[in-house]
Scaffold this active site. Structure first.
Site, PDB file in Angstrom:
ATOM      1  N   GLY A  52     -15.422   3.582   0.361  1.00 28.76           N
ATOM      2  CA  GLY A  52     -14.470   2.723  -0.361  1.00 28.76           C
ATOM      3  C   GLY A  52     -14.321   1.315   0.175  1.00 28.76           C
ATOM      4  N   ALA A  72      -5.240  13.185  -8.015  1.00 27.92           N
ATOM      5  CA  ALA A  72      -4.354  12.801  -9.124  1.00 27.92           C
ATOM      6  C   ALA A  72      -3.180  11.994  -8.592  1.00 27.92           C
ATOM      7  CB  ALA A  72      -3.870  14.046  -9.869  1.00 27.92           C
ATOM      8  N   ASP A 129      -6.376  -3.250  -7.753  1.00 32.36           N
ATOM      9  CA  ASP A 129      -7.142  -2.065  -7.326  1.00 32.36           C
ATOM     10  C   ASP A 129      -8.098  -1.574  -8.422  1.00 32.36           C
ATOM     11  OD1 ASP A 129      -6.112  -1.620  -4.772  1.00 32.36           O
ATOM     12  OD2 ASP A 129      -4.447  -0.405  -5.517  1.00 32.36           O
ATOM     13  N   TYR A 172     -12.589   4.686   3.386  1.00 37.98           N
ATOM     14  CA  TYR A 172     -13.518   3.787   4.080  1.00 37.98           C
ATOM     15  C   TYR A 172     -13.438   3.944   5.594  1.00 37.98           C
ATOM     16  CZ  TYR A 172      -9.144   1.222   4.013  1.00 37.98           C
ATOM     17  OH  TYR A 172      -7.821   0.894   4.123  1.00 37.98           O
ATOM     18  N   LYS A 186       3.266   1.332  -4.057  1.00 40.10           N
ATOM     19  CA  LYS A 186       2.669   0.725  -5.257  1.00 40.10           C
ATOM     20  C   LYS A 186       3.408   1.084  -6.552  1.00 40.10           C
ATOM     21  CE  LYS A 186      -1.915   0.592  -3.209  1.00 40.10           C
ATOM     22  NZ  LYS A 186      -3.331   0.937  -3.332  1.00 40.10           N
ATOM     23  N   THR A 197       0.844  -1.187   0.000  1.00 40.12           N
ATOM     24  CA  THR A 197       0.000   0.000   0.000  1.00 40.12           C
ATOM     25  C   THR A 197       0.884   1.242   0.000  1.00 40.12           C
ATOM     26  OG1 THR A 197      -1.941   1.010   1.002  1.00 40.12           O
ATOM     27  CG2 THR A 197      -0.365   0.001   2.522  1.00 40.12           C
ATOM     28  N   GLY A 201      -1.849   8.090  -6.793  1.00 42.87           N
ATOM     29  CA  GLY A 201      -1.824   6.723  -7.321  1.00 42.87           C
ATOM     30  C   GLY A 201      -3.209   6.136  -7.519  1.00 42.87           C
ATOM     31  N   ALA A 202      -4.078   6.286  -6.529  1.00 41.91           N
ATOM     32  CA  ALA A 202      -5.420   5.692  -6.619  1.00 41.91           C
ATOM     33  C   ALA A 202      -6.238   6.385  -7.713  1.00 41.91           C
ATOM     34  CB  ALA A 202      -6.129   5.783  -5.277  1.00 41.91           C
ATOM     35  N   ASN A 260      -0.058  -3.580  -6.530  1.00 41.75           N
ATOM     36  CA  ASN A 260      -0.553  -3.669  -5.141  1.00 41.75           C
ATOM     37  C   ASN A 260      -0.517  -5.109  -4.635  1.00 41.75           C
ATOM     38  OD1 ASN A 260      -2.857  -4.640  -6.582  1.00 41.75           O
ATOM     39  ND2 ASN A 260      -4.105  -4.204  -4.783  1.00 41.75           N
TER      40      ASN A 260
HETATM   41  P1  NDP Z   1      -1.655   9.684  -2.898  1.00 41.08           P
HETATM   42  O1  NDP Z   1      -0.833  10.189  -1.756  1.00 41.08           O
HETATM   43  O2  NDP Z   1      -0.986   9.100  -4.086  1.00 41.08           O
HETATM   44  O3  NDP Z   1      -2.597  10.884  -3.433  1.00 41.08           O
HETATM   45  C1  NDP Z   1      -3.261  11.744  -2.521  1.00 41.08           C
HETATM   46  C2  NDP Z   1      -4.196  12.666  -3.300  1.00 41.08           C
HETATM   47  O4  NDP Z   1      -4.988  13.408  -2.351  1.00 41.08           O
HETATM   48  C3  NDP Z   1      -3.472  13.688  -4.159  1.00 41.08           C
HETATM   49  O5  NDP Z   1      -4.253  13.939  -5.293  1.00 41.08           O
HETATM   50  C4  NDP Z   1      -3.447  14.921  -3.223  1.00 41.08           C
HETATM   51  O6  NDP Z   1      -3.361  16.138  -3.903  1.00 41.08           O
HETATM   52  C5  NDP Z   1      -4.812  14.804  -2.586  1.00 41.08           C
HETATM   53  N1  NDP Z   1      -4.921  15.494  -1.289  1.00 41.08           N
HETATM   54  C6  NDP Z   1      -4.255  15.189  -0.155  1.00 41.08           C
HETATM   55  N2  NDP Z   1      -4.655  16.012   0.845  1.00 41.08           N
HETATM   56  C7  NDP Z   1      -5.593  16.839   0.327  1.00 41.08           C
HETATM   57  C8  NDP Z   1      -6.374  17.916   0.861  1.00 41.08           C
HETATM   58  N3  NDP Z   1      -6.262  18.295   2.137  1.00 41.08           N
HETATM   59  N4  NDP Z   1      -7.246  18.544   0.045  1.00 41.08           N
HETATM   60  C9  NDP Z   1      -7.382  18.136  -1.254  1.00 41.08           C
HETATM   61  N5  NDP Z   1      -6.660  17.145  -1.821  1.00 41.08           N
HETATM   62  C10 NDP Z   1      -5.775  16.507  -1.033  1.00 41.08           C
HETATM   63  O7  NDP Z   1      -2.670   8.647  -2.223  1.00 41.08           O
HETATM   64  P2  NDP Z   1      -3.521   7.487  -2.946  1.00 41.08           P
HETATM   65  O8  NDP Z   1      -3.853   7.955  -4.312  1.00 41.08           O
HETATM   66  O9  NDP Z   1      -2.862   6.184  -2.778  1.00 41.08           O
HETATM   67  O10 NDP Z   1      -4.832   7.457  -2.017  1.00 41.08           O
HETATM   68  C11 NDP Z   1      -5.807   8.471  -2.140  1.00 41.08           C
HETATM   69  C12 NDP Z   1      -7.023   8.118  -1.291  1.00 41.08           C
HETATM   70  O11 NDP Z   1      -7.639   6.927  -1.765  1.00 41.08           O
HETATM   71  C13 NDP Z   1      -6.687   7.886   0.179  1.00 41.08           C
HETATM   72  O12 NDP Z   1      -7.707   8.469   0.959  1.00 41.08           O
HETATM   73  C14 NDP Z   1      -6.728   6.375   0.317  1.00 41.08           C
HETATM   74  O13 NDP Z   1      -7.096   6.007   1.637  1.00 41.08           O
HETATM   75  C15 NDP Z   1      -7.805   6.010  -0.696  1.00 41.08           C
HETATM   76  N6  NDP Z   1      -7.647   4.647  -1.217  1.00 41.08           N
HETATM   77  C16 NDP Z   1      -8.637   3.729  -0.982  1.00 41.08           C
HETATM   78  C17 NDP Z   1      -8.523   2.447  -1.456  1.00 41.08           C
HETATM   79  C18 NDP Z   1      -9.615   1.462  -1.172  1.00 41.08           C
HETATM   80  O14 NDP Z   1      -9.387   0.257  -1.348  1.00 41.08           O
HETATM   81  N7  NDP Z   1     -10.792   1.901  -0.773  1.00 41.08           N
HETATM   82  C19 NDP Z   1      -7.347   1.995  -2.234  1.00 41.08           C
HETATM   83  C20 NDP Z   1      -6.378   3.038  -2.459  1.00 41.08           C
HETATM   84  C21 NDP Z   1      -6.527   4.311  -1.948  1.00 41.08           C
HETATM   85  P3  NDP Z   1      -1.910  16.768  -4.283  1.00 41.08           P
HETATM   86  O15 NDP Z   1      -1.545  16.140  -5.585  1.00 41.08           O
HETATM   87  O16 NDP Z   1      -2.169  18.217  -4.383  1.00 41.08           O
HETATM   88  O17 NDP Z   1      -0.953  16.410  -3.177  1.00 41.08           O
END
Ligand code: NDP
Length: 275
Positions: free
Chosen positions: A240, A128, A102, A219, A47, A43, A130-131, A68
């Site tokens: 989620g 934008a 995923d 989630y 990834k 995780t 990874g997810a 993943n």
């Molecule tokens: P990343 O760290 O790769 O991406 C985080 C994203 O969130 C970026 O786009 C970031 O923007 C944005 N972000 C962070 N903080 C804020 C904020 N305060 N306001 C607005 N945007 C914000 O994480 P992941 O992509 O891996 O995960 C993203 C979400 O998806 C998490 O909440 C994770 O828990 C969830 N997830 C759920 C899964 C499931 O199985 N249900 C599986 C994978 C992820 P910026 O680019 O500007 O930093």
């Protein structure tokens, strides 16, 4: 969830969580391989790193650009590579193969939890990272008609929109808020994980009543401020949990070769996370 599934399948395995620093990821994968682990899940933040650290990549990992799930494999008596979990007396060299479960999980959860088919839909995707990237590529592959991408760091949304346009020319992919309603709003940001987090979108630029369904990949907590606001605006919502379930159940199927008991795993997940 995994241990409940493993027990139900009658497998003599255990699923353990280990914290690994990114700098140690290569050593952790090599160690698990040397000890004949059956597989690994990875995780945040591993990834993307893992793509360059496994011996082989399945097409799911190359297509969605992240790993993943790792399956450790050895050669069967016919010389074919098979998962160690399906070769009780494996000997000889072992290789690591990276998969992505995923991306399919998000589509399956949308169908199951919200009865939504992405084909032809207008979608607003928040995030934008990874997810978000895996979801955007997978939804484009499903044939959504329009994909609007909004992210705190706008340049990353623009880059992702460009990648989608190049790989899926039939999809109208664009950074920014749509001017009219969408069928699906998907939150793939971390905003909502912590108490007091802001909403992941600017509702003065896109009111939530403009969406049919809102899916929050978060989630835990069960109810994010986004889901509360979306329900107040009359949208159907899901968190989620279904995505988490399906990515894990698919991993168990890759390791074991058996159909995962998804209902039982969902119940275990709900008990574990929500009590
Ligand atoms: P990343 O760290 O790769 O991406 C985080 C994203 O969130 C970026 O786009 C970031 O923007 C944005 N972000 C962070 N903080 C804020 C904020 N305060 N306001 C607005 N945007 C914000 O994480 P992941 O992509 O891996 O995960 C993203 C979400 O998806 C998490 O909440 C994770 O828990 C969830 N997830 C759920 C899964 C499931 O199985 N249900 C599986 C994978 C992820 P910026 O680019 O500007 O930093």
């Amino acid at each position: 969830m995994q241990n409940a599934g493993i027990d139900a399948l009658g497998l003599d395995w255990r699923y353990l969580a280990c914290e690994v620093a990114p700098v140690d990821l290569a050593a952790a994968i090599a160690g698990a391989k040397a000890m004949h682990f059956i597989g690994l899940n990875l995780t945040v933040p591993h990834k993307l790193l893992a793509v360059d650290l496994v011996d082989e990549l399945d097409s799911s990992a190359t297509t969605w650009g992240a790993v993943n799930t790792i399956v450790f494999e050895a050669r069967d008596p016919d010389g074919e590579w098979r998962p160690l979990g399906q070769l009780p007396d494996a000997s000889g060299p072992v290789r690591s193969k990276g998969y992505n479960t995923d991306a399919d999980a998000i589509v399956r959860s949308l169908a199951e939890d919200l009865a939504i088919e992405p084909r032809g839909a207008r979608v607003l995707l928040l995030g934008a990272g990874g997810a978000a990237r895996a979801a955007a590529l997978r939804l484009a592959d499903e044939g959504v008609s329009e994909l609007w991408l909004v992210n705190r760091t706008e340049s990353k949304a623009a880059e992702l929109a460009t990648e989608i346009s190049e790989r899926f020319p039939a999809v109208h992919a664009q950074a920014g808020y749509p001017e009219s309603s969408v069928e699906i709003l998907l939150n793939a940001t971390s905003a909502g994980l912590k108490p007091g987090d802001p909403l992941p979108l600017d509702v003065s630029r896109f009111p939530l009543r403009g969406c049919d369904v809102v899916y929050d990949m978060i989630y835990r907590p069960h109810q994010t401020p986004l889901l509360t606001a979306a329900q107040a605006a009359g949208c159907r919502t899901a968190n989620g949990l279904g995505m988490l379930l399906h990515q894990g159940a698919s991993a168990l199927e890759l390791w074991s070769g058996w159909i995962a008991p998804r209902d039982l795993m969902r119940a275990a997940l709900e008990r574990e996370i929500y009590g």
